[in-house]
Design an enzyme around this catalytic site. Structure first.
Site, PDB file in Angstrom:
ATOM      1  CE  LYS A  82      -4.951 -32.170 -20.033  1.00 16.12           C
ATOM      2  NZ  LYS A  82      -5.811 -31.877 -18.866  1.00 16.12           N
ATOM      3  CB  SER A 157      -7.422 -28.387 -19.917  1.00 15.27           C
ATOM      4  OG  SER A 157      -7.064 -29.318 -18.913  1.00 15.27           O
ATOM      5  CB  SER A 181      -9.072 -30.059 -16.705  1.00 14.23           C
ATOM      6  OG  SER A 181      -8.857 -28.681 -16.797  1.00 14.23           O
TER       7      SER A 181
END
Length: 376
Positions: A82, A157, A181
């Site tokens: 990420k 996310s 997320s």
């Protein structure tokens, strides 16, 4: 062994590496080929690091061949990181035009863990701006799409992580979760995400002190999620909220037979789509079929009471950090980011953080305590 190497699980791949039926170079090349074919349509990656990963795959190949140190737990496995998980010397923008030019000075703890375990970080994944949304599109990277249907979102996310796993453009992925997320994208993409208990996986200060948050693994199978989680778990001196000692999650668990499991569909007064309810009930029935005792319960929570507690929490911690950027660079931020700042700032202004914690406690106290106590 599957012909679709890009969908091979990490645990299967490692078994094949050890018998020399498969090379880490072959697996990485399959993932790269898949990326070149589908990434333009999905837009799950902010950056591709194929050359560095290929060098690591060759080193992994030598290790499995007995030419060097023993293979490590993730040796030769492609891992997508990420973008918010900092990699020293590389961009750290969190999807914001305001972050262009920001360069990380050191690795995030989860990046250090992946690299030390022999994982090959071949790409970095998209997020919404500052990870504040349950979808994944940003002013800097554009729209990330769900591989199963390009008209749909992979959630957020950690949407880029979920999309990449579903598309077969990575084998494992790092993720993070403060309000869904990791769990949301896993649900949206049919993958597996674990929000570890607070403190189990170290984060980056000061937001690592937020008890809502937690970095963790995403994968396509439960075994793979456990594999990556066991690499990530453990204390780090940069995060004094990280727990000691490190634990190891087992890959085998007792049967659910005889377990008492609560089924709560609406968590109070949350609406639920009919197909989601049907699928959840089907899952509950599968647990019953396996011997579990499933009892449907209701919780006396309300969206309004939970929203009030959440808004002050976010407005005091994560929302406050985004508000600092908004004050300096508001003209560069997405509308949804500015909306988030407005909502969380209002929540923090209307209630003290202490009163927010009291609201959280009342929600906990109003849960079916007698049902829970009867499980002991």
């Amino acid at each position: 062994m599957t012909d679709e190497l890009h969908y091979l699980s990490a645990t299967e791949a490692i078994a094949h590496f050890r018998t020399r039926e498969l090379s880490p170079v072959e697996l990485l090349q399959a993932v790269v080929d898949r990326t070149e074919k589908f990434e333009p349509h999905i837009n799950a990656f902010t950056e591709e690091m194929f050359d560095e990963a290929l060098a690591g795959a060759r080193e992994a190949e030598r290790r499995y061949g007995g030419q060097g140190p023993d293979p490590r737990p993730l040796e030769g496995i492609p891992v997508a990181a990420k973008e918010k998980h900092a990699i020293a010397g590389r961009s750290l923008t969190e999807g914001s035009l305001a972050g262009r030019g920001n360069i990380a000075r050191e690795n995030a703890p989860v990046i250090d863990r992946v690299l030390a375990a022999g994982g090959l970080i071949h790409a970095r994944t998209t997020t919404p701006e500052f990870c504040v949304a349950a979808f994944t599109h940003s002013p800097l990277w554009g729209v990330t799409r769900n591989p199963w249907n390009l008209e749909y979102s992979p959630g957020g996310s950690s949407g880029g992580a979920g999309a990449a796993l579903a598309a077969g453009t990575t084998t494992l992925a790092t993720a993070s979760d403060i309000g869904g997320s990791t769990r949301g994208p896993a649900g949206f993409t049919g993958t597996v995400g674990l929000k570890a208990s607070y403190g189990r996986i170290p984060g980056v200060a000061p937001l690592s002190m937020d008890s809502y948050r937690g970095d963790g693994p995403m994968a396509r199978t439960v075994d793979d999620a456990i594999l990556l989680a066991n690499v990530l778990i453990g204390p780090d001196p940069r995060d004094h909220s990280s727990l000691r000692p490190a634990i190891t999650l087992p890959h085998e668990y007792p049967s659910v037979e005889g377990m008492r499991i609560a089924l709560c569909l609406r968590l109070g007064d949350f609406p639920i789509e009919p197909d989601i309810e049907a699928n959840t009930r089907a899952l509950a029935q599968s647990l019953v079929d396996a011997g579990a005792i499933v009892e449907e319960i209701e919780l006396p929570w309300t969206r309004d009471s939970m929203a009030a507690a959440v808004k002050v929490h976010f407005g005091t911690i994560m929302g406050a950090s985004v508000a600092e950027v908004a004050r300096a660079h508001g003209d560069l931020l997405a509308d949804y980011t500015l909306d988030n700042v407005a909502i969380t700032s209002k929540g923090a202004a209307e209630m003290s953080f202490l009163d927010g914690l009291r609201k959280e406690r009342r929600c906990n106290e109003s849960s079916p305590r007698q049902w829970l106590l009867s499980m002991r």
